[in-house]
Write a protein that holds these residues in place. Structure first.
Motif, PDB file in Angstrom:
ATOM      1  N   LEU A  26     -41.751 -11.184  18.570  1.00  0.00           N
ATOM      2  CA  LEU A  26     -43.019 -10.957  17.875  1.00  0.00           C
ATOM      3  C   LEU A  26     -43.138  -9.482  17.526  1.00  0.00           C
ATOM      4  O   LEU A  26     -42.968  -8.613  18.382  1.00  0.00           O
ATOM      5  CB  LEU A  26     -44.197 -11.374  18.760  1.00  0.00           C
ATOM      6  N   GLY A  27     -43.415  -9.198  16.264  1.00  0.00           N
ATOM      7  CA  GLY A  27     -43.688  -7.838  15.816  1.00  0.00           C
ATOM      8  C   GLY A  27     -45.067  -7.780  15.190  1.00  0.00           C
ATOM      9  O   GLY A  27     -45.525  -8.757  14.591  1.00  0.00           O
ATOM     10  N   VAL A  28     -45.735  -6.642  15.331  1.00  0.00           N
ATOM     11  CA  VAL A  28     -47.058  -6.440  14.736  1.00  0.00           C
ATOM     12  C   VAL A  28     -46.974  -5.213  13.831  1.00  0.00           C
ATOM     13  O   VAL A  28     -46.517  -4.152  14.255  1.00  0.00           O
ATOM     14  CB  VAL A  28     -48.140  -6.238  15.809  1.00  0.00           C
ATOM     15  N   ARG A  29     -47.429  -5.367  12.588  1.00  0.00           N
ATOM     16  CA  ARG A  29     -47.315  -4.293  11.604  1.00  0.00           C
ATOM     17  C   ARG A  29     -48.692  -3.896  11.079  1.00  0.00           C
ATOM     18  O   ARG A  29     -49.469  -4.754  10.659  1.00  0.00           O
ATOM     19  CB  ARG A  29     -46.446  -4.755  10.436  1.00  0.00           C
ATOM     20  N   SER A  30     -48.971  -2.608  11.131  1.00  0.00           N
ATOM     21  CA  SER A  30     -50.187  -2.113  10.474  1.00  0.00           C
ATOM     22  C   SER A  30     -49.826  -1.519   9.118  1.00  0.00           C
ATOM     23  O   SER A  30     -50.267  -2.007   8.084  1.00  0.00           O
ATOM     24  CB  SER A  30     -50.904  -1.101  11.358  1.00  0.00           C
ATOM     25  N   GLY A  31     -48.988  -0.474   9.108  1.00  0.00           N
ATOM     26  CA  GLY A  31     -48.537   0.089   7.844  1.00  0.00           C
ATOM     27  C   GLY A  31     -47.049  -0.061   7.627  1.00  0.00           C
ATOM     28  O   GLY A  31     -46.553   0.088   6.512  1.00  0.00           O
ATOM     29  N   ASP A  79     -47.087   4.161  -0.520  1.00  0.00           N
ATOM     30  CA  ASP A  79     -46.807   2.763  -0.803  1.00  0.00           C
ATOM     31  C   ASP A  79     -46.843   1.941   0.485  1.00  0.00           C
ATOM     32  O   ASP A  79     -46.295   2.343   1.495  1.00  0.00           O
ATOM     33  CB  ASP A  79     -45.426   2.646  -1.446  1.00  0.00           C
ATOM     34  N   LYS A  80     -47.499   0.777   0.440  1.00  0.00           N
ATOM     35  CA  LYS A  80     -47.553  -0.103   1.611  1.00  0.00           C
ATOM     36  C   LYS A  80     -46.394  -1.096   1.626  1.00  0.00           C
ATOM     37  O   LYS A  80     -46.227  -1.820   2.592  1.00  0.00           O
ATOM     38  CB  LYS A  80     -48.877  -0.852   1.646  1.00  0.00           C
ATOM     39  N   GLN A  81     -45.607  -1.148   0.553  1.00  0.00           N
ATOM     40  CA  GLN A  81     -44.466  -2.055   0.527  1.00  0.00           C
ATOM     41  C   GLN A  81     -43.202  -1.250   0.792  1.00  0.00           C
ATOM     42  O   GLN A  81     -42.985  -0.195   0.193  1.00  0.00           O
ATOM     43  CB  GLN A  81     -44.371  -2.763  -0.826  1.00  0.00           C
TER      44      GLN A  81
END
Length: 763
Positions: free
Chosen positions: A379-384, A623-625
């Motif tokens: 499990l990974g959690v991404r904000s930015g 950029d968020k991507q």
């Protein structure tokens, strides 16, 4: 009966008349005010009584805030596909992801030819549209490094540079009626957009059948293609024909189009503002309610949960794709989805997760956590997604992407308290706070996400004046390992609040934080280049100036070891160079210049530029991507002073060329005013953070241990990829580690959140 289970969208189809050019603009604003989702305009570039549709779309996007804008449909023969692709991507970026591309092959050939277009037969126009889609998709695919080549019969692109990439996965809808066009919709488009007025009884069913068969042949599920429909009608006291009657009749007949003909987007062709208002405020909500009720009774699966053979073949083991919560299924991304490449990676690290969940609120985050913990994958959690350590993505696991939780709001003017969504980026935060004369220290790059930095530490350009970002967090909303949504502050769940500030990624998923900003107008931002031939001497002198400077000054140093090789005279091709990025937190330019001159004396000055600008100009929005790449190994260490021994050790590491990027960040100052036990980040006496980046973890570890290990005191976990258990005490020195393990036992006893430098719960 055919129902693909698409979420219902409603929009308008407006005439782009130029008799009063503001009329179509006002109708678009009425569309948005009525709560509708989409505003479209027909495109006839040869019609002198019309505004140019693309110019109008751009203007409307700037005059609205929420609705999606699209041509209905754009005239391909008069709009070159490569240029159109860049225009659509640009509008999508400028509007924040509110562009869609409705496209047609062309139909009125005499006026098209009169405008300079080329006459084509129906078969030729379909082939040209097919080629154009390859060009458009290729331009948007900025992640592909090779130049774009499409050597078609009608459209040729020979080595075009790709980009820009749109802000979101722009849907492509084709206006189509004949079988060959319908098969192209099934193979390459995202939606079918006909007008009911051009169709005979049974044409919708026949068109759906052609698309469904062709989609399955292409390995796609028919539900992957949205069905849109332009309709027209009028309100009347009683029934006078299809969509000619009272609101109740409209609701029944439009619901029938959704439930029996699979229409997911209903677009009303009208220039009547009163009808638009009724359509949005009364008819659309009632249709949604009726369709939702009927689907629940029939057990209709949402379109987002249906995948074709091509996508199913790419699914990863250990994930129950059929069990994805209904709240998350519409926005979930799997490896077979076109949006996958935009969400799989982070800033520096490549990823290949089996599923990316994109919740929009805390309740959906809780659904994501409950689902993820029941799966047998990481499990990974991404904000930015900017984290150097790369823990926000994985291979074959689940990633919970918080990008949609990006709110920025002022909670209390008097205390300068702001509430920031975990998925917001610090560049956007700086932009929002600048007009108030406020700022929050937040790293050195605007694309960094709020959630990751504000739970790990926050060593930033304002750090010596403001302290760490975590030092000003006053409250947080957290989704716990068991799926509860709780609030943490000094008064509520204080043990969790303590742990979140330094080890937040180990304890839960933070959805928002409340942070107290500082008062700050303009700052002085300096970029300086120094000859670093004497690496150790420069580091000592720079470190001494920084420690002696007023707290307004924070400086970061990037050390470039220089290139390998010798010139003919035996001298180095390029020697070591130090780049300084320095912020003086205030607009006293005389005081700033005095300190910058001292920094410049640390070594031979090669170049210098300085600016007076808002803090938002320093950490500009990013950029968020992300496209990954590099997959670096990183080591970090904290030191109290840059003394001779430490400076020489860092010099030795740099000249060994085992690291291709080396940086020292000034910390300390206000951050060291905080007691060591006040937060889970306990490093409160050090003044510098050293880090090195390399391609090979084992070689970097060996070089670091041989040079830096005897001199460093602790590490910064966001800048370290060596997660061996013995490193844990470097990140969390005792007694912090013992307390943190107890907090971990209370809030995550099953170690659900173990990707972020694993902290084992206390026994």
């Amino acid at each position: 009966m055919t129902d693909y289970g698409h979420d219902l969208h409603f929009g308008t189809f407006i005439t782009p008349t130029n008799a009063d050019p503001q009329v179509p603009v006002r109708l678009a604003q009425v569309t948005e005010d009525a709560g509708l989702d989409l505003v479209t305009f027909q495109d006839h570039p040869y019609q002198p009584s019309f505004l140019d549709t693309w110019t109008l779309l751009s203007w409307v996007a700037a005059r609205t805030e929420r609705v999606t804008v699209a041509g209905n449909v754009l005239n391909l023969p008069l709009r070159p596909p490569a240029v159109l692709a860049r225009a659509v991507a640009s509008l999508d970026l400028l509007s924040g992801g509110r562009a869609a591309l409705g496209l047609g092959a062309g139909g009125f050939w005499d006026p098209i030819v009169a405008m300079g277009g080329t006459r084509r037969t129906p078969g030729e126009s379909v082939e040209a549209l097919d080629e154009a889609l390859d060009v458009i998709r290729g331009i948007w695919d900025s992640g592909e490094r090779r130049a774009l080549r499409v050597e078609g019969r009608y459209h040729q692109v020979v080595g075009a540079k790709r980009g820009p990439e749109p802000a979101h996965d722009v849907p492509v809808w084709l206006g189509a009626y004949k079988p060959r066009m319908l098969r192209l919709v099934a193979a390459k488009a995202d939606g079918w957009l006909p007008s009911l007025g051009y169709m005979k009884d049974g044409d919708l069913a026949r068109g759906n059948a052609v698309i469904d068969e062709a989609a399955e042949e292409a390995g796609r599920h028919p539900a992957e293609i949205r069905r849109l429909l332009n309709v027209n009608g009028a309100l009347a006291p009683s029934w006078r024909g299809f969509l000619q009657g009272p609101v109740e009749q409209w609701v029944e007949e439009l619901s029938g189009l959704a439930l029996q003909d699979g229409i997911g987007t209903l677009v009303l062709a009208t220039d009547d503002p009163q009808l638009i208002q009724t359509f949005g405020e009364e008819i659309a909500p009632a249709v949604r309610e009726l369709v939702t009720r009927e689907r629940a009774a029939a057990g209709t699966a949402p379109a987002a949960t249906r995948r074709g053979e091509r996508a199913i073949a790419l699914r990863r083991p250990g994930i129950d794709y059929a069990g994805i919560p209904a709240s998350l299924a519409p926005t979930a991304v799997e490896p077979g989805d076109r949006a996958y490449d935009a969400v799989r990676h982070n800033y520096l690290r490549s990823g290949a997760p089996g599923l990316v969940l994109r919740p929009r609120d805390a309740a959906q985050v809780a659904d994501a956590v409950r689902f993820a913990r029941s799966q047998d994958v990481p499990l990974g959690v991404r904000s930015g997604g900017h984290g150097i350590s790369g823990r926000s993505t994985n291979d074959g696991g689940i990633v919970v992407d918080l990008g949609a939780l990006d709110q920025i709001e002022v909670v209390d003017e008097a205390t300068r308290r702001v509430r920031l969504g975990a998925g917001a980026t610090w560049g956007r935060v700086a932009e929002a706070l600048a007009p108030r004369g406020w700022a929050i220290s937040s790293g050195d790059y605007g694309g960094v996400g709020v959630g990751g930095l504000a739970t790990a530490g926050g060593v930033g350009f304002l750090g010596r004046a403001y302290g760490l970002t975590i030092d000003h967090v006053v409250a947080a909303e957290v989704v716990t390992a068991d799926g509860r949504v709780v609030r943490a502050s000094s008064d509520e769940n204080p043990d969790l609040f303590w742990g979140l500030r330094g080890a937040g990624g180990n304890l839960g998923v933070v959805t928002w934080l409340e942070i107290e900003a500082m008062e700050l107008g303009n700052v002085v931002f300096s970029q300086m280049t120094l000859d670093a031939t004497d690496v150790a001497g420069l580091l000592e002198r720079w470190g001494h100036v920084v420690e002696s400077a007023p707290r307004e000054l924070t400086s970061f140093l990037i050390l470039s070891p220089g290139r390998r090789g010798r010139l003919a005279d035996g001298s180095d091709d390029q020697g070591p160079v130090a780049q300084l990025m320095t912020v003086f937190a205030g607009d006293d330019t005389d005081a700033a210049v005095e300190q910058l001159e001292l920094l410049a004396a640390a070594g031979p000055l090669l170049g210098h530029q300085a600016y007076l600008l808002p803090y938002s100009g320093v950490v500009q929005a990013g950029d968020k991507q992300h496209r990954g790449g590099g997959d670096p190994a990183v080591r970090s260490g904290l030191v109290e002073h840059l003394g001779t021994a430490t400076a020489r050790a860092f010099e030795k590491l740099a000249l060994s060329r085992e690291a291709y990027f080396l940086q020292i960040r000034a910390t300390g100052g206000a951050g060291n005013d905080v007691e060591e036990g006040a937060t889970a980040y306990a490093h409160r006496h050090q003044n510098f953070l050293l880090s090195a980046m390399a391609s090979d973890q084992s070689r970097l570890d060996a070089a670091w241990e041989a040079t830096m290990a005897p001199h460093v005191d602790g590490l910064y976990l966001s800048f370290d990829t060596d997660t061996r258990p013995e490193r844990l005490v470097d990140a969390f020195p005792e007694p912090t580690l013992t307390r943190l393990r107890q907090v971990k036992r209370a809030w995550d006893p099953d170690n659900v959140f173990r990707a972020n430098f694993p902290v084992p719960p206390a026994a």
